[in-house]
Design a protein around this motif. Structure first.
Motif, short mmCIF file in Angstrom:
data_model
loop_
_atom_site.label_atom_id
_atom_site.label_comp_id
_atom_site.label_asym_id
_atom_site.label_seq_id
_atom_site.Cartn_x
_atom_site.Cartn_y
_atom_site.Cartn_z
N UNK A 97 0.82 -1.21 0.00
CA UNK A 97 0.00 0.00 0.00
C UNK A 97 0.86 1.26 0.00
N UNK A 98 0.53 2.16 -0.90
CA UNK A 98 1.17 3.48 -0.94
C UNK A 98 0.10 4.53 -0.75
N UNK A 99 0.42 5.59 -0.05
CA UNK A 99 -0.52 6.69 0.14
C UNK A 99 0.29 7.97 0.29
N UNK A 100 -0.31 9.05 -0.16
CA UNK A 100 0.33 10.35 -0.03
C UNK A 100 0.06 10.92 1.36
N UNK A 101 0.76 11.97 1.70
CA UNK A 101 0.39 12.72 2.89
C UNK A 101 -0.92 13.45 2.61
N UNK A 102 -1.71 13.75 3.63
CA UNK A 102 -2.95 14.50 3.39
C UNK A 102 -2.65 15.91 2.87
N UNK A 103 -3.28 16.28 1.78
CA UNK A 103 -3.11 17.61 1.19
C UNK A 103 -4.38 18.42 1.42
N UNK A 104 -4.20 19.65 1.89
CA UNK A 104 -5.36 20.51 2.12
C UNK A 104 -6.04 20.84 0.80
N UNK A 105 -7.38 20.72 0.79
CA UNK A 105 -8.18 21.06 -0.39
C UNK A 105 -9.08 22.25 -0.11
N UNK A 106 -9.90 22.15 0.94
CA UNK A 106 -10.90 23.20 1.15
C UNK A 106 -11.35 23.27 2.59
N UNK A 107 -11.80 24.47 2.97
CA UNK A 107 -12.56 24.66 4.19
C UNK A 107 -13.69 25.63 3.86
N UNK A 108 -14.32 26.20 4.85
CA UNK A 108 -15.46 27.08 4.58
C UNK A 108 -15.05 28.40 3.94
N UNK A 109 -13.74 28.69 3.91
CA UNK A 109 -13.28 29.98 3.40
C UNK A 109 -12.51 29.87 2.09
N UNK A 110 -11.64 28.85 1.96
CA UNK A 110 -10.75 28.75 0.81
C UNK A 110 -10.80 27.35 0.19
N UNK A 118 -4.95 29.61 -3.40
CA UNK A 118 -6.32 29.24 -3.04
C UNK A 118 -7.31 30.29 -3.52
N UNK A 119 -8.54 29.84 -3.75
CA UNK A 119 -9.64 30.70 -4.17
C UNK A 119 -10.64 30.78 -3.03
N UNK A 120 -11.26 31.92 -2.83
CA UNK A 120 -12.31 32.03 -1.83
C UNK A 120 -13.50 31.19 -2.26
N UNK A 121 -13.98 30.33 -1.36
CA UNK A 121 -15.08 29.43 -1.72
C UNK A 121 -16.35 30.19 -2.08
N UNK A 122 -16.49 31.41 -1.60
CA UNK A 122 -17.67 32.21 -1.93
C UNK A 122 -17.70 32.58 -3.41
N UNK A 123 -16.54 32.47 -4.09
CA UNK A 123 -16.48 32.78 -5.52
C UNK A 123 -16.78 31.57 -6.41
N UNK A 124 -16.95 30.38 -5.80
CA UNK A 124 -17.17 29.16 -6.58
C UNK A 124 -18.62 29.08 -7.06
#
Length: 243
Positions: A120-133, A177-183
């Motif tokens: 098994x291979x796995x990457x480290x966790x990469x940040x994707x999104x929260x309520x702001x970005x 990162x992009x502001x999630x409000x712009x999505x």
């Protein structure tokens, strides 16, 4: 080839560009392992199945300290609200995988790439999104030895590409990162689909060198994501014209 909410087994959308990338020259694919949780060795031009799991960061750790593969049932991801995307790119070709989920990723804020079970291979966790970005552009290198996957590496080159742009925010001096409000899924105008640029390094099962990562490294000054995004939009528009 879909984004799947494990609990409900419902499917979201993978954009058309993915289907084009993974279906080219399928006759040269001699890898019979299609599950991302299965073990295999590959040669150049084979297809290779890998997955991406989306969940809270702590969900990828057993007893809070040991990071396990999302294929490991001890994590319990299949009984949570985790999301999964499964792809089958061609070995040693530069690919752009795109994820267009109908479900917001804000509650599943980190992403882990994975493949294999015994090996098994796995990457480290990469940040994707929260309520702001939300971070929408990633580069992932797969390292093989004698055709067997050894490691995943997230490759980051800082925030130079978004420096000076009011549409982006630099997070931790490494991610644009992009502001999630712009999505669009939040009422904005920006397509916040994820783009994962994928490349290979190491050797295949015939000990042939896998060179696509070095090609990416030499082209980092160019925006390959922009090139693929334009192609994706073109293909999507052509597809929509049939209906």
């Amino acid at each position: 080839m879909a984004v799947r909410r494990a609990q409900r087994t419902s499917f979201a959308t993978i954009t058309l560009i993915l289907m084009v990338l993974v279906s080219v020259d399928a006759a040269s694919d001699n890898n019979g392992q299609y599950s991302p949780c299965g073990d295999t060795t590959v040669a150049r031009s084979d297809g290779f199945s890998l997955g991406f799991a989306f969940a809270g960061k702590t969900s990828f750790y057993f007893n809070t300290t040991q990071q396990l593969s999302p294929c490991d049932s001890r994590l319990g991801l299949s009984s949570s609200n985790s999301l999964f995307a499964i792809f089958r790119p061609k070995v040693d070709e530069i690919s752009l995988l795109t994820v267009n989920s109908t479900t917001s990723l804000e509650n599943n804020g980190y992403m882990v790439a994975f493949a294999g079970r015994k090996y098994a291979a796995r990457s480290t966790p990469a940040f994707v999104a929260n309520s702001t970005y939300i971070v929408t552009s990633f580069t992932l290198a797969l390292e093989f030895q004698k055709g067997r996957l050894q490691n995943f590496y997230w490759k980051r080159d800082g925030c130079a590409k978004c420096s000076g742009s009011s549409n982006f925010v630099c997070l931790n001096n490494q991610d644009c990162a992009i502001k999630t409000s712009n999505c669009k899924n939040n009422g904005g105008t920006v397509d916040c689909s994820l783009g994962i640029q994928l490349a290979f390094s190491g050797t295949d099962k015939h000990l042939q060198a896998l060179n696509s990562w070095y090609e990416v490294a030499n082209l980092r000054q160019y925006s390959l994501y922009g090139v693929y995004s334009n192609l994706k939009d073109s293909l999507t528009n052509q597809y929509n014209s049939f209906f």
